[in-house]
Design an enzyme around this catalytic site. Structure first.
Site, short mmCIF file in Angstrom:
data_model
loop_
_atom_site.label_atom_id
_atom_site.label_comp_id
_atom_site.label_asym_id
_atom_site.label_seq_id
_atom_site.Cartn_x
_atom_site.Cartn_y
_atom_site.Cartn_z
N LYS A 105 0.87 -1.19 0.00
CA LYS A 105 0.00 0.00 0.00
C LYS A 105 0.89 1.22 0.00
O LYS A 105 2.04 1.17 0.46
CB LYS A 105 -0.89 0.01 1.24
CG LYS A 105 -2.15 0.83 1.07
CD LYS A 105 -3.22 0.06 0.31
CE LYS A 105 -4.46 0.90 0.10
NZ LYS A 105 -5.58 0.07 -0.41
P1 NAD Z 1 -13.15 7.59 -3.01
O1 NAD Z 1 -12.13 8.62 -2.71
O2 NAD Z 1 -13.62 7.40 -4.41
O3 NAD Z 1 -14.47 7.84 -2.11
C1 NAD Z 1 -14.45 7.94 -0.73
C2 NAD Z 1 -15.83 8.40 -0.30
O4 NAD Z 1 -15.89 8.40 1.13
C3 NAD Z 1 -16.18 9.82 -0.74
O5 NAD Z 1 -17.52 9.88 -1.12
C4 NAD Z 1 -15.94 10.63 0.52
O6 NAD Z 1 -16.68 11.84 0.53
C5 NAD Z 1 -16.45 9.64 1.54
N1 NAD Z 1 -16.07 9.92 2.91
C6 NAD Z 1 -14.86 10.31 3.43
N2 NAD Z 1 -14.96 10.48 4.74
C7 NAD Z 1 -16.24 10.22 5.09
C8 NAD Z 1 -16.97 10.23 6.31
N3 NAD Z 1 -16.37 10.57 7.46
N4 NAD Z 1 -18.29 9.88 6.28
C9 NAD Z 1 -18.89 9.55 5.13
N5 NAD Z 1 -18.25 9.52 3.96
C10 NAD Z 1 -16.95 9.85 3.93
O7 NAD Z 1 -12.57 6.21 -2.42
P2 NAD Z 1 -12.96 4.72 -2.82
O8 NAD Z 1 -11.98 4.24 -3.83
O9 NAD Z 1 -14.41 4.63 -3.07
O10 NAD Z 1 -12.59 3.97 -1.47
C11 NAD Z 1 -13.50 3.87 -0.38
C12 NAD Z 1 -13.03 2.75 0.54
O11 NAD Z 1 -12.97 1.53 -0.20
C13 NAD Z 1 -11.65 2.94 1.14
O12 NAD Z 1 -11.63 2.38 2.44
C14 NAD Z 1 -10.76 2.11 0.23
O13 NAD Z 1 -9.56 1.70 0.86
C15 NAD Z 1 -11.69 0.97 -0.07
N6 NAD Z 1 -11.36 0.23 -1.29
C16 NAD Z 1 -11.32 0.84 -2.50
C17 NAD Z 1 -11.04 0.09 -3.62
C18 NAD Z 1 -11.06 0.68 -5.01
O14 NAD Z 1 -10.94 -0.07 -5.98
N7 NAD Z 1 -11.23 1.98 -5.18
C19 NAD Z 1 -10.75 -1.28 -3.52
C20 NAD Z 1 -10.81 -1.88 -2.26
C21 NAD Z 1 -11.12 -1.11 -1.16
#
Ligand code: NAD
Length: 419
Positions: A105
């Site tokens: 990561k």
């Molecule tokens: P992103 O940046 O696209 O979206 C994150 C979202 O979370 C946004 O809508 C943001 O406004 C919201 N957010 C942040 N703080 C918040 C809070 N306190 N309350 C409510 N909403 C809040 O990120 P993503 O890629 O969608 O990732 C989200 C999660 O999924 C993370 O934990 C990431 O590690 C995990 N993840 C992502 C992927 C991927 O392929 N993108 C894969 C596996 C896991």
């Protein structure tokens, strides 16, 4: 308040599995810590002519099963222990879905929304250069995470390609399609989450139609999962992002809200108003009356403080590390099922693996092929976890860890200790 350091939590989860597996202390000591950690401090020229220092990290947890894989996060709260935890979780995730990678990561301490596009590009290119000593298609392959997107991946790919003097598409995944990205990658994590909801419902004998779903986080993962679940007949009754949270007991009109593949839309929910939707607080969202809760934002959202008030029958962890071990215990006592992050959000890394394979072979698949293969792998992993959980009478997280940790331990033991 219990220890919420993500790396300590990751180690606790590992210890639980290691105890149940009876892992030898030698292999336990290897797996409990990351293999490699790089911290970089670097300057970036800002638009006003000044220079600002930034700090970033790349952590490789375990390389025994193949090159390492894991996203890059841009967020003000990034720190080394968070990156360590996320790297360790990537190792287990890749092993659980049996793709030939170890876990890694990366992250930069920055709020990307405060930077111009030019500043973001310069920061990304310099960070990519700083960690380039670790990167390569056969070594370490980053991907998007919170605060990064396909454009950021394109800049990293271009930077590494400029250093090498030839195009290296397979050094990164989550790229735009026109430079070697995979069809289906943007939606892959949310699609995997929606498939996990479908599988749990099927195993519990629940009908998907009308299943009430609450989604925290409306970025790549949350917005896609919500849209796909709505297509499957579920009713999305609550959503939140970092700016706002809404309760919509009669169901939310997602078409009005759906983000496109452009992940610059973070914050989309701010100012949203619709009949039948009430503005609520972020913490209240998690406690809404619903059948399924999907945390898809950041870590440590479900803790010992709110786990007793969660009304969902099951939780599908789109985010990494949203539930603390204390909360896990409370939820298990209350009979709330939790599909753990290392299974629930594995769709992203599975299709990243497909993207890497397609890039190496320079042979590209159609979207149906990608989605079919994703479904086969993630539903197969779910079935293995479910069966083991039933057989050992343990929560799904523990079953998932038992499978994953054993696979990684076996790979390390088979390879032996060098020299
Ligand atoms: P992103 O940046 O696209 O979206 C994150 C979202 O979370 C946004 O809508 C943001 O406004 C919201 N957010 C942040 N703080 C918040 C809070 N306190 N309350 C409510 N909403 C809040 O990120 P993503 O890629 O969608 O990732 C989200 C999660 O999924 C993370 O934990 C990431 O590690 C995990 N993840 C992502 C992927 C991927 O392929 N993108 C894969 C596996 C896991």
């Amino acid at each position: 308040m219990s220890d919420q350091n993500p790396f300590h939590i990751a180690q606790q989860q590992f210890d639980t599995a290691a105890d149940l597996l009876g892992l030898h202390p030698n292999i336990r000591a290897v797996l409990r810590v990351p293999q490699r950690e790089l911290t970089v401090n670097f300057p970036v020229k800002l638009d006003d002519g000044s220079t600002r220092m930034f700090t970033g990290y790349r952590v490789q947890h375990n390389l025994a099963r193949g090159p390492v894989k894991g996203g890059i996060r841009y967020h003000p709260d990034v720190d080394l222990d968070e990156v360590r935890a996320l790297a360790m979780w990537m190792t287990w995730k890749c092993a659980l879905v049996n793709i030939p990678y170890g876990g890694a990561k990366g992250g930069v301490i920055v709020d990307p929304k405060q930077l111009s596009m030019g500043e973001l590009e310069r920061l990304t290119r310099r960070f990519a250069t700083e960690i380039s000593v670790l990167l390569g298609p056969e070594r370490d392959i980053p991907a998007p995470d919170v605060g990064t997107n396909a454009q950021v991946m394109a800049w990293i790919m271009d930077t590494i390609s400029m250093h090498r003097g030839y195009t290296v598409p397979a050094v990164i995944t989550g790229k735009p399609i026109n430079i070697g990205g995979s069809l289906g990658r943007v939606e892959a994590t949310g699609r995997g989450v929606s498939l996990m909801v479908r599988e749990v419902a099927r195993h519990l004998g629940r009908d998907l139609a009308g299943l009430r779903v609450v989604v925290q986080g409306f970025g790549n993962v949350g917005s896609t999962a919500a849209a796909l679940l709505a297509q499957m007949g579920c009713q999305v009754v609550g959503v939140a992002d970092a700016t706002s949270a809404y309760s919509c007991p009669a169901g939310l009109d997602l078409d009005a809200l759906r983000t496109s593949s452009d992940r610059q839309t973070v914050g989309l929910l701010e100012g949203y108003s619709a009949p039948g939707c009430a503005h609520i607080t972020g913490p209240a969202l998690l406690e809404l009356d619903c059948d399924v809760l999907i945390p898809a934002a950041l870590g440590n959202q479900i803790t010992e403080h709110n786990a007793g008030r969660i009304k969902a029958q099951f939780i599908v962890e789109g985010a990494n590390g949203p539930t603390t071990p204390d909360a896990d215990r409370i939820l298990a006592e209350r009979g709330v099922l939790v599909v753990p992050d290392i299974l629930a959000n594995a769709g992203g890394v599975i299709v990243s693996y497909f993207e890497w394979v397609q890039g190496l072979q320079e042979f590209f698949w159609d979207e149906r092929d990608v989605n079919d293969k994703l479904e086969r792998i993630i539903v197969g992993a779910f079935a293995q976890v479910w069966t083991l959980a039933q057989a050992r009478q343990v929560p799904l997280r523990i079953a998932a860890y038992l499978l994953a940790v054993q696979r990684v331990a076996d790979a390390n033991i088979t390879r032996g200790v060098y020299p």
